[in-house]
Design a protein around this motif. Structure first.
Motif, PDB file in Angstrom:
ATOM      1  N   PHE A  15       0.828  -1.222   0.000  1.00 31.84           N
ATOM      2  CA  PHE A  15       0.000   0.000   0.000  1.00 31.84           C
ATOM      3  C   PHE A  15       0.861   1.272   0.000  1.00 31.84           C
ATOM      4  O   PHE A  15       0.874   2.045  -0.973  1.00 31.84           O
ATOM      5  CB  PHE A  15      -0.935  -0.068   1.212  1.00 31.84           C
ATOM      6  CG  PHE A  15      -1.543   1.221   1.651  1.00 31.84           C
ATOM      7  CD1 PHE A  15      -2.133   2.080   0.732  1.00 31.84           C
ATOM      8  CD2 PHE A  15      -1.531   1.586   3.005  1.00 31.84           C
ATOM      9  CE1 PHE A  15      -2.703   3.286   1.154  1.00 31.84           C
ATOM     10  CE2 PHE A  15      -2.094   2.766   3.425  1.00 31.84           C
ATOM     11  CZ  PHE A  15      -2.675   3.633   2.503  1.00 31.84           C
ATOM     12  N   ILE A  64      13.430 -10.153   1.639  1.00 30.84           N
ATOM     13  CA  ILE A  64      14.476  -9.388   2.347  1.00 30.84           C
ATOM     14  C   ILE A  64      15.282 -10.261   3.310  1.00 30.84           C
ATOM     15  O   ILE A  64      16.346  -9.854   3.760  1.00 30.84           O
ATOM     16  CB  ILE A  64      13.921  -8.155   3.110  1.00 30.84           C
ATOM     17  CG1 ILE A  64      12.783  -8.551   4.069  1.00 30.84           C
ATOM     18  CG2 ILE A  64      13.495  -7.063   2.143  1.00 30.84           C
ATOM     19  CD1 ILE A  64      12.434  -7.467   5.076  1.00 30.84           C
ATOM     20  N   SER A 136       8.617   2.924  10.227  1.00 29.46           N
ATOM     21  CA  SER A 136       7.974   2.229  11.335  1.00 29.46           C
ATOM     22  C   SER A 136       6.656   2.918  11.720  1.00 29.46           C
ATOM     23  O   SER A 136       6.148   3.771  10.990  1.00 29.46           O
ATOM     24  CB  SER A 136       8.933   2.108  12.515  1.00 29.46           C
ATOM     25  OG  SER A 136       8.395   1.229  13.482  1.00 29.46           O
TER      26      SER A 136
HETATM   27  P1  NAD Z   1       1.500  -3.698   3.166  1.00 24.73           P
HETATM   28  O1  NAD Z   1       1.168  -4.919   3.950  1.00 24.73           O
HETATM   29  O2  NAD Z   1       0.452  -3.095   2.297  1.00 24.73           O
HETATM   30  O3  NAD Z   1       2.753  -4.009   2.222  1.00 24.73           O
HETATM   31  C1  NAD Z   1       3.870  -4.742   2.648  1.00 24.73           C
HETATM   32  C2  NAD Z   1       4.713  -5.092   1.427  1.00 24.73           C
HETATM   33  O4  NAD Z   1       5.891  -5.765   1.883  1.00 24.73           O
HETATM   34  C3  NAD Z   1       4.002  -6.034   0.445  1.00 24.73           C
HETATM   35  O5  NAD Z   1       4.198  -5.580  -0.874  1.00 24.73           O
HETATM   36  C4  NAD Z   1       4.691  -7.365   0.684  1.00 24.73           C
HETATM   37  O6  NAD Z   1       4.701  -8.212  -0.479  1.00 24.73           O
HETATM   38  C5  NAD Z   1       6.087  -6.923   1.071  1.00 24.73           C
HETATM   39  N1  NAD Z   1       6.794  -7.925   1.874  1.00 24.73           N
HETATM   40  C6  NAD Z   1       6.317  -8.584   2.974  1.00 24.73           C
HETATM   41  N2  NAD Z   1       7.251  -9.455   3.412  1.00 24.73           N
HETATM   42  C7  NAD Z   1       8.339  -9.319   2.614  1.00 24.73           C
HETATM   43  C8  NAD Z   1       9.620  -9.929   2.581  1.00 24.73           C
HETATM   44  N3  NAD Z   1       9.977 -10.859   3.475  1.00 24.73           N
HETATM   45  N4  NAD Z   1      10.495  -9.544   1.619  1.00 24.73           N
HETATM   46  C9  NAD Z   1      10.157  -8.610   0.708  1.00 24.73           C
HETATM   47  N5  NAD Z   1       8.945  -8.016   0.669  1.00 24.73           N
HETATM   48  C10 NAD Z   1       8.052  -8.364   1.614  1.00 24.73           C
HETATM   49  O7  NAD Z   1       2.065  -2.656   4.214  1.00 24.73           O
HETATM   50  P2  NAD Z   1       1.860  -1.070   4.302  1.00 24.73           P
HETATM   51  O8  NAD Z   1       0.585  -0.782   4.987  1.00 24.73           O
HETATM   52  O9  NAD Z   1       2.152  -0.472   2.960  1.00 24.73           O
HETATM   53  O10 NAD Z   1       3.039  -0.699   5.317  1.00 24.73           O
HETATM   54  C11 NAD Z   1       4.365  -0.484   4.836  1.00 24.73           C
HETATM   55  C12 NAD Z   1       5.272  -0.187   6.010  1.00 24.73           C
HETATM   56  O11 NAD Z   1       4.809   0.963   6.707  1.00 24.73           O
HETATM   57  C13 NAD Z   1       5.355  -1.309   7.042  1.00 24.73           C
HETATM   58  O12 NAD Z   1       6.697  -1.411   7.477  1.00 24.73           O
HETATM   59  C14 NAD Z   1       4.445  -0.839   8.165  1.00 24.73           C
HETATM   60  O13 NAD Z   1       4.885  -1.330   9.409  1.00 24.73           O
HETATM   61  C15 NAD Z   1       4.642   0.670   8.078  1.00 24.73           C
HETATM   62  N6  NAD Z   1       3.498   1.480   8.548  1.00 24.73           N
HETATM   63  C16 NAD Z   1       2.255   1.249   8.040  1.00 24.73           C
HETATM   64  C17 NAD Z   1       1.198   2.050   8.449  1.00 24.73           C
HETATM   65  C18 NAD Z   1      -0.200   1.860   7.886  1.00 24.73           C
HETATM   66  O14 NAD Z   1      -1.129   2.526   8.345  1.00 24.73           O
HETATM   67  N7  NAD Z   1      -0.399   1.019   6.898  1.00 24.73           N
HETATM   68  C19 NAD Z   1       1.409   3.077   9.386  1.00 24.73           C
HETATM   69  C20 NAD Z   1       2.707   3.272   9.876  1.00 24.73           C
HETATM   70  C21 NAD Z   1       3.755   2.470   9.437  1.00 24.73           C
END
Ligand code: NAD
Ligand code: TYD
Length: 356
Positions: A15, A64, A136
């Motif tokens: 996302f 990763i 984070s």
């Molecule tokens: P998401 O779940 O939509 O996307 C995660 C992505 O990481 C996916 O494309 C997935 O395929 C990839 N991924 C997962 N495991 C992997 C691995 N082992 N190797 C390579 N790729 C891998 O997450 P998001 O909501 O876009 O969040 C992204 C980051 O932002 C995260 O670190 C999350 O902790 C942080 N975050 C999210 C929010 C939120 O509201 N969504 C808020 C603050 C921080």
């Protein structure tokens, strides 16, 4: 055009990562962007449809946690910047299956840090000044009562396997600065919403269920509070921290938009009723609200004090919650095919079409 930065974006098919990749290619045509993603259930190449041909963009399908591939990529692409989004990100999944969270969020972050250390701190490194930005969450700080806000000095107190794994990775990132001098920065952000969010998270789930007449599940009493931030604002803040932040510093990022879950859900329902009229049932969509069993260990309230990043880097959110929800609902309405392909799982075939 000369390439001024060679950036590795991990989790760029998720996302926030996909919104970030799109922003970079638009705003920074002199940067090379390598998107590395394992394509878990949350990784969707359709989020990046249309940009595959951009000459400054490259995609690598990898985990990763794969140390050899990470180290080789740093060298072959001369990566000088990392923006690390890749993670397991959904609290409910961390309750039913924590192992993947420990593996990706902790071991994966460690593996990337090692690749960065081996490449950038080697005397043979001739690339640009490097920078590792770890993305984070505010959830590392735990839960607030009715008052108070998280600042950068709030002690960590994570309550779910998800937030504990993120807190652990934040500590590892800081340790690499203190122990090895690796140039790192951390961002701790509140709940994001906007285009391309997987419909397991509250806002896209409510959109989908209210469009299809399904119950709208509200955990507990629905009075839990989150501080919502429009995803583009978050992505812009990350660019500011990456390019101007101080090594070793964590920056809180928030929307100054505290809302109870019930307000968010009724807001989406009422926006849809206004835009589309009432559904065939003749009942307002908010009548689909159904109270369900609460999430175990559910954090009551999150609120970010984002004054430090404003003072230091001049960043503040541009999009109000009302404007953001309007834009988000319009995007989901205009992209119902995207939603349908995520719900029926067909988005996972896109990889074979594009890259096999
Ligand atoms: P998401 O779940 O939509 O996307 C995660 C992505 O990481 C996916 O494309 C997935 O395929 C990839 N991924 C997962 N495991 C992997 C691995 N082992 N190797 C390579 N790729 C891998 O997450 P998001 O909501 O876009 O969040 C992204 C980051 O932002 C995260 O670190 C999350 O902790 C942080 N975050 C999210 C929010 C939120 O509201 N969504 C808020 C603050 C921080
Ligand atoms: P979520 O989008 O899962 O984000 P997070 O847990 O990381 O804050 O949930 C946002 C809030 O909405 C949280 O308080 C849990 C609540 N929630 C529901 O009430 N019903 C749902 O179906 C979901 C997914 C979340």
């Amino acid at each position: 055009m000369d390439i001024n930065r060679r950036i590795l974006v991990t989790g760029g098919c998720g996302f926030i990562g996909s919104n970030f990749v799109r922003l970079l290619l638009e705003d920074h045509p002199d940067w090379r962007v390598i998107n590395l993603d394992k394509l878990t259930y949350a990784g969707n190449l359709k989020n990046l449809e249309g940009i595959e041909e951009d000459e400054h963009y490259g995609f690598v399908k990898a985990d990763i946690c794969d140390a050899k591939t990470m180290e080789e990529l740093f060298v072959s692409e001369q990566i000088d910047s990392v923006v690390h989004f890749a993670a397991e990100s959904h609290v409910d999944r961390s309750i039913t299956g924590p192992a993947a969270f420990i593996q990706t969020n902790i071991v994966g972050t460690f593996t990337l840090l090692e690749a960065a250390r081996k490449t950038w701190l080697d005397e043979s490194w001739k690339g640009n000044e490097p920078r590792f930005l770890h993305v984070s969450t505010d959830e590392v700080y735990g839960s607030l009562g009715d008052t108070g806000m998280f600042t950068e000095s709030t002690p960590f107190d994570p309550r779910s396997p998800y937030s504990a794994s993120k807190a652990s990775s934040d500590h590892l990132v800081s340790a690499y600065l203190h122990t090895y001098g690796l140039p790192v920065v951390i961002t701790n952000c509140s709940n994001n919403y906007g285009p391309y969010q997987f419909p397991e998270k509250l806002i896209p789930l409510i959109f989908h269920n209210s469009m299809t007449g399904k119950p709208l599940p509200i955990y507990g009493d629905g009075k839990y509070v989150r501080d919502w931030l429009y995803v583009k604002d978050h992505c812009e803040a990350i660019v500011e921290v990456l390019t101007k932040g101080q090594n070793g510093q964590a920056y809180n990022i928030g929307g100054n938009n505290e809302k109870q879950n019930l307000e968010v859900v009724t807001g989406i329902c009422d926006t849809l009723d206004r835009k589309l009229g009432l559904p065939k049932s003749g009942e307002a969509r908010r009548n689909l609200i159904t109270y369900v069993k609460d999430r175990p260990g559910h954090d009551r309230r999150y609120a970010i004090d984002a004054s430090f990043i404003k003072e230091q880097l001049g960043w503040e959110p541009k999009v109000s919650f009302e404007a953001g929800i309007e834009k988000t609902v319009d995007w989901y309405l205009a992209n119902q095919e995207w939603v349908a392909s995520v719900i029926d799982g067909s988005y996972q075939k896109y990889y074979e079409k594009m890259y096999s």
